[in-house]
Design a protein around this motif. Structure first.
Motif, PDB file in Angstrom:
ATOM      1  N   HIS A  71      36.136 -72.323 -46.339  1.00  0.00           N
ATOM      2  CA  HIS A  71      36.294 -70.883 -46.448  1.00  0.00           C
ATOM      3  C   HIS A  71      36.332 -69.945 -45.211  1.00  0.00           C
ATOM      4  O   HIS A  71      37.386 -69.118 -45.115  1.00  0.00           O
ATOM      5  N   TYR A  72      35.366 -70.134 -44.474  1.00  0.00           N
ATOM      6  CA  TYR A  72      35.383 -69.325 -43.201  1.00  0.00           C
ATOM      7  C   TYR A  72      36.607 -69.707 -42.071  1.00  0.00           C
ATOM      8  O   TYR A  72      37.257 -68.892 -41.640  1.00  0.00           O
ATOM      9  N   GLU A  73      36.878 -70.950 -42.116  1.00  0.00           N
ATOM     10  CA  GLU A  73      37.905 -71.408 -41.448  1.00  0.00           C
ATOM     11  C   GLU A  73      39.252 -70.757 -41.834  1.00  0.00           C
ATOM     12  O   GLU A  73      40.175 -70.369 -41.049  1.00  0.00           O
ATOM     13  N   LEU A  74      39.387 -71.028 -43.231  1.00  0.00           N
ATOM     14  CA  LEU A  74      40.736 -70.336 -43.715  1.00  0.00           C
ATOM     15  C   LEU A  74      40.813 -69.134 -43.597  1.00  0.00           C
ATOM     16  O   LEU A  74      41.970 -68.265 -43.553  1.00  0.00           O
ATOM     17  N   LYS A  75      39.572 -68.211 -43.559  1.00  0.00           N
ATOM     18  CA  LYS A  75      39.644 -66.841 -43.330  1.00  0.00           C
ATOM     19  C   LYS A  75      39.955 -66.452 -42.016  1.00  0.00           C
ATOM     20  O   LYS A  75      40.998 -65.484 -41.566  1.00  0.00           O
ATOM     21  N   LYS A  76      39.814 -67.205 -40.991  1.00  0.00           N
ATOM     22  CA  LYS A  76      40.048 -67.020 -39.535  1.00  0.00           C
ATOM     23  C   LYS A  76      41.513 -67.405 -39.365  1.00  0.00           C
ATOM     24  O   LYS A  76      42.199 -66.646 -38.663  1.00  0.00           O
ATOM     25  N   GLN A  77      41.950 -68.342 -40.047  1.00  0.00           N
ATOM     26  CA  GLN A  77      43.560 -68.975 -39.942  1.00  0.00           C
ATOM     27  C   GLN A  77      44.347 -67.577 -40.401  1.00  0.00           C
ATOM     28  O   GLN A  77      45.499 -67.552 -39.772  1.00  0.00           O
ATOM     29  N   THR A  78      44.063 -67.155 -41.647  1.00  0.00           N
ATOM     30  CA  THR A  78      44.615 -66.244 -42.290  1.00  0.00           C
ATOM     31  C   THR A  78      44.840 -64.912 -41.460  1.00  0.00           C
ATOM     32  O   THR A  78      45.860 -64.376 -41.190  1.00  0.00           O
ATOM     33  N   ARG A  79      43.700 -64.478 -40.691  1.00  0.00           N
ATOM     34  CA  ARG A  79      43.576 -63.479 -40.030  1.00  0.00           C
ATOM     35  C   ARG A  79      44.560 -63.700 -38.610  1.00  0.00           C
ATOM     36  O   ARG A  79      45.549 -62.758 -38.330  1.00  0.00           O
ATOM     37  N   LEU A  80      44.547 -64.832 -38.017  1.00  0.00           N
ATOM     38  CA  LEU A  80      45.345 -65.196 -36.904  1.00  0.00           C
ATOM     39  C   LEU A  80      46.687 -65.192 -37.222  1.00  0.00           C
ATOM     40  O   LEU A  80      47.770 -64.604 -36.744  1.00  0.00           O
ATOM     41  N   LEU A  81      47.154 -65.749 -38.505  1.00  0.00           N
ATOM     42  CA  LEU A  81      48.642 -65.682 -39.033  1.00  0.00           C
ATOM     43  C   LEU A  81      49.077 -64.239 -39.012  1.00  0.00           C
ATOM     44  O   LEU A  81      50.075 -63.990 -38.951  1.00  0.00           O
ATOM     45  N   GLU A  82      47.976 -63.412 -39.863  1.00  0.00           N
ATOM     46  CA  GLU A  82      48.614 -62.045 -40.010  1.00  0.00           C
ATOM     47  C   GLU A  82      48.970 -61.342 -38.825  1.00  0.00           C
ATOM     48  O   GLU A  82      49.832 -60.511 -38.480  1.00  0.00           O
ATOM     49  N   GLN A  83      47.899 -61.500 -37.710  1.00  0.00           N
ATOM     50  CA  GLN A  83      48.226 -61.019 -36.336  1.00  0.00           C
ATOM     51  C   GLN A  83      49.635 -61.734 -35.773  1.00  0.00           C
ATOM     52  O   GLN A  83      50.334 -60.680 -35.247  1.00  0.00           O
ATOM     53  N   LEU A  84      49.955 -62.953 -35.926  1.00  0.00           N
ATOM     54  CA  LEU A  84      51.357 -63.255 -35.464  1.00  0.00           C
ATOM     55  C   LEU A  84      52.313 -62.495 -36.034  1.00  0.00           C
ATOM     56  O   LEU A  84      53.361 -62.238 -35.580  1.00  0.00           O
ATOM     57  N   LEU A  85      52.078 -62.457 -37.345  1.00  0.00           N
ATOM     58  CA  LEU A  85      53.262 -61.641 -38.207  1.00  0.00           C
ATOM     59  C   LEU A  85      53.441 -60.552 -37.761  1.00  0.00           C
ATOM     60  O   LEU A  85      54.683 -60.089 -37.508  1.00  0.00           O
ATOM     61  N   GLU A  86      52.486 -59.622 -37.620  1.00  0.00           N
ATOM     62  CA  GLU A  86      52.623 -58.335 -37.060  1.00  0.00           C
ATOM     63  C   GLU A  86      53.223 -58.350 -35.672  1.00  0.00           C
ATOM     64  O   GLU A  86      54.205 -57.212 -35.298  1.00  0.00           O
ATOM     65  N   LYS A  87      52.977 -59.197 -34.800  1.00  0.00           N
ATOM     66  CA  LYS A  87      53.760 -59.328 -33.393  1.00  0.00           C
ATOM     67  C   LYS A  87      55.106 -59.644 -33.551  1.00  0.00           C
ATOM     68  O   LYS A  87      55.932 -59.112 -32.832  1.00  0.00           O
ATOM     69  N   LEU A  88      55.412 -60.522 -34.521  1.00  0.00           N
ATOM     70  CA  LEU A  88      56.921 -60.735 -34.730  1.00  0.00           C
ATOM     71  C   LEU A  88      57.694 -59.700 -35.236  1.00  0.00           C
ATOM     72  O   LEU A  88      58.739 -59.686 -35.004  1.00  0.00           O
ATOM     73  N   ASP A  89      56.806 -59.036 -36.354  1.00  0.00           N
ATOM     74  CA  ASP A  89      57.531 -57.623 -36.933  1.00  0.00           C
ATOM     75  C   ASP A  89      57.827 -56.787 -35.724  1.00  0.00           C
ATOM     76  O   ASP A  89      58.933 -55.949 -35.864  1.00  0.00           O
ATOM     77  N   GLN A  90      56.931 -56.696 -34.970  1.00  0.00           N
ATOM     78  CA  GLN A  90      56.824 -55.542 -33.773  1.00  0.00           C
ATOM     79  C   GLN A  90      58.062 -56.082 -32.940  1.00  0.00           C
ATOM     80  O   GLN A  90      58.820 -55.181 -32.418  1.00  0.00           O
ATOM     81  N   GLN A  91      58.351 -57.102 -32.556  1.00  0.00           N
ATOM     82  CA  GLN A  91      59.212 -57.711 -31.658  1.00  0.00           C
ATOM     83  C   GLN A  91      60.423 -57.406 -32.192  1.00  0.00           C
ATOM     84  O   GLN A  91      61.707 -57.284 -31.738  1.00  0.00           O
ATOM     85  N   SER A  92      60.680 -57.763 -33.641  1.00  0.00           N
ATOM     86  CA  SER A  92      62.038 -57.705 -34.288  1.00  0.00           C
ATOM     87  C   SER A  92      62.202 -56.214 -34.686  1.00  0.00           C
ATOM     88  O   SER A  92      63.648 -55.797 -34.470  1.00  0.00           O
ATOM     89  N   ALA A  93      61.416 -55.296 -34.565  1.00  0.00           N
ATOM     90  CA  ALA A  93      61.832 -53.992 -34.493  1.00  0.00           C
ATOM     91  C   ALA A  93      62.270 -53.304 -33.126  1.00  0.00           C
ATOM     92  O   ALA A  93      63.000 -52.267 -33.297  1.00  0.00           O
ATOM     93  N   LYS A  94      61.765 -53.753 -32.229  1.00  0.00           N
ATOM     94  CA  LYS A  94      62.247 -53.623 -30.677  1.00  0.00           C
ATOM     95  C   LYS A  94      63.558 -53.859 -30.474  1.00  0.00           C
ATOM     96  O   LYS A  94      64.403 -53.257 -29.715  1.00  0.00           O
ATOM     97  N   GLU A  95      64.173 -54.902 -31.070  1.00  0.00           N
ATOM     98  CA  GLU A  95      65.423 -55.455 -30.843  1.00  0.00           C
ATOM     99  C   GLU A  95      66.526 -54.729 -31.832  1.00  0.00           C
ATOM    100  O   GLU A  95      66.702 -53.943 -32.433  1.00  0.00           O
TER     101      GLU A  95
END
Length: 94
Positions: A70-94
């Motif tokens: 459960h702890y590992e899945l929470k950590k992976q989810t948090r990291l995936l959300e951060q990656l998704l935010e970065k991808l959204d920020q990069q696509s918004a800049k373009e």
């Protein structure tokens, strides 16, 4: 202690200690009390006496494994959300 939650980790480790003690007592007591029935019978009774403690250990280790997963899945989810935010920020800049 493997769990991040201190009270839960303390309780589970306490119960693990009790379970290991019951394995030891459950194996040694029948071994010495039925020593007259031969080695095979004595070994059989010692294994039967240790089974409840071993089942408790198995259950508690399962609980620890599920909580760690459960702890590992929470950590992976948090990291995936951060990656998704970065991808959204990069696509918004373009």
């Amino acid at each position: 202690m493997r769990l991040k939650e201190k009270p839960l980790g303390f309780v589970i480790n306490f119960f693990l200690g009790i379970a290991w003690a019951s394995v030891l007592i459950g194996a040694v007591t029948p071994f010495f009390s039925s020593f007259h029935s031969g080695f095979l019978g004595t070994f059989f009774f010692a294994v039967i006496g240790a089974l409840p403690g071993l089942a408790a250990i198995l259950l508690l280790e399962h609980i620890i494994t599920v909580k760690e997963k459960h702890y590992e899945l929470k950590k992976q989810t948090r990291l995936l959300e951060q990656l998704l935010e970065k991808l959204d920020q990069q696509s918004a800049k373009e």
